[in-house]
Design a protein around this motif. Sequence first.
Motif, PDB file in Angstrom:
ATOM      1  N   GLU A  93     -22.253   8.733  15.360  1.00 35.79           N
ATOM      2  CA  GLU A  93     -21.231   9.773  15.508  1.00 35.79           C
ATOM      3  C   GLU A  93     -19.820   9.236  15.306  1.00 35.79           C
ATOM      4  N   PHE A  94     -19.686   7.924  15.175  1.00 38.07           N
ATOM      5  CA  PHE A  94     -18.378   7.300  15.023  1.00 38.07           C
ATOM      6  C   PHE A  94     -18.145   6.853  13.586  1.00 38.07           C
ATOM      7  N   THR A  95     -16.867   6.807  13.191  1.00 35.12           N
ATOM      8  CA  THR A  95     -16.517   6.301  11.862  1.00 35.12           C
ATOM      9  C   THR A  95     -16.661   4.785  11.834  1.00 35.12           C
ATOM     10  N   ALA A  96     -16.565   4.227  10.624  1.00 36.03           N
ATOM     11  CA  ALA A  96     -16.602   2.772  10.480  1.00 36.03           C
ATOM     12  C   ALA A  96     -15.511   2.122  11.333  1.00 36.03           C
ATOM     13  N   LEU A  97     -14.298   2.668  11.258  1.00 33.27           N
ATOM     14  CA  LEU A  97     -13.180   2.108  12.022  1.00 33.27           C
ATOM     15  C   LEU A  97     -13.473   2.124  13.512  1.00 33.27           C
ATOM     16  N   GLU A  98     -13.998   3.231  13.996  1.00 32.36           N
ATOM     17  CA  GLU A  98     -14.289   3.347  15.433  1.00 32.36           C
ATOM     18  C   GLU A  98     -15.390   2.365  15.842  1.00 32.36           C
ATOM     19  N   ASN A  99     -16.414   2.224  14.995  1.00 25.03           N
ATOM     20  CA  ASN A  99     -17.486   1.271  15.293  1.00 25.03           C
ATOM     21  C   ASN A  99     -16.953  -0.158  15.360  1.00 25.03           C
ATOM     22  N   ILE A 100     -16.088  -0.509  14.421  1.00 25.83           N
ATOM     23  CA  ILE A 100     -15.516  -1.857  14.387  1.00 25.83           C
ATOM     24  C   ILE A 100     -14.726  -2.143  15.656  1.00 25.83           C
ATOM     25  N   GLN A 101     -14.022  -1.135  16.150  1.00 30.51           N
ATOM     26  CA  GLN A 101     -13.102  -1.338  17.268  1.00 30.51           C
ATOM     27  C   GLN A 101     -13.775  -1.383  18.643  1.00 30.51           C
ATOM     28  N   ILE A 102     -15.032  -0.975  18.739  1.00 27.86           N
ATOM     29  CA  ILE A 102     -15.673  -0.817  20.048  1.00 27.86           C
ATOM     30  C   ILE A 102     -15.575  -2.069  20.930  1.00 27.86           C
ATOM     31  N   LEU A 131     -13.228   3.133   5.861  1.00 26.27           N
ATOM     32  CA  LEU A 131     -12.990   3.105   7.295  1.00 26.27           C
ATOM     33  C   LEU A 131     -13.197   4.458   7.973  1.00 26.27           C
ATOM     34  N   HIS A 132     -13.014   5.536   7.242  1.00 24.84           N
ATOM     35  CA  HIS A 132     -13.141   6.851   7.873  1.00 24.84           C
ATOM     36  C   HIS A 132     -14.484   7.517   7.576  1.00 24.84           C
ATOM     37  N   PRO A 135     -21.604   6.193   9.412  1.00 27.94           N
ATOM     38  CA  PRO A 135     -22.701   5.383   8.891  1.00 27.94           C
ATOM     39  C   PRO A 135     -23.602   6.100   7.894  1.00 27.94           C
ATOM     40  N   SER A 136     -23.877   7.384   8.123  1.00 26.86           N
ATOM     41  CA  SER A 136     -24.762   8.139   7.228  1.00 26.86           C
ATOM     42  C   SER A 136     -24.163   8.314   5.837  1.00 26.86           C
ATOM     43  N   GLU A 137     -22.853   8.089   5.714  1.00 26.02           N
ATOM     44  CA  GLU A 137     -22.168   8.239   4.431  1.00 26.02           C
ATOM     45  C   GLU A 137     -21.994   6.910   3.699  1.00 26.02           C
TER      46      GLU A 137
END
Length: 216
Positions: A93-102, A131-132, A135-137
């Motif tokens: 449910e999170f973007t690449a950027l959000e996943n990286i920042q966790i 970054l935006h 994962p499914s994309e």
Amino acid sequence: MLIAKDIHKSYGNLHVLKGVELEIHEKEIVSIVGSSGAGKSTLLHILGTLDLPDSGTVSMGEVNLGKLKKDQLADFRNDSLGFIFQFHNLLPEFTALENIQIPGMIKKTPSQALAKRAGELAELLGISHRLHAKPSEMSGGEQQRVAVARALINSPKVVLADEPSGNLDTANAEALHQLFFKLRDELNQTFVIVTHNEPLANLSDRKVSMKDGLIE
């Protein structure tokens, strides 16, 4: 830097690790190879404090990790270790950027500094244009690069990778392997990689072979 001494681990009657000794040095890529059931992933999980040995010690510098309390161990893991897994483990449910920042959010890194660090890693890994995306994309190779950036976001002392290219096609696997060497050279990053990929293992600074719960 990261030292395992006389590590034993059993699950029920199965004695998986039988006195493993291993020392990981700074700025090196160490590959751990061996047949299935040799104890590779169990050792990696113990090095990463995701599992505890029945006996023996794991230490980093002067710190005996087995003596840390649960919350101290969680802080150590977040600060000093990065993890890369075969199936990426990105939150869908999170973007690449959000996943990286966790991991940085867990560490409570200021948001501006965290975004800057994430952007720099994305640029280095060639995914700044994704970054935006969620994962499914993304392709499998892009997802794994996001996972690598996430592992690096807190500038860990060691990155532990369990079959990181096992779910990638040949081209993406080779690109990922070259990326590890680039990160070692440019960021002085240390890697410990469990792999069945012989080309990657042979390119590593050191190849450690396991058999029947011991290092050969």
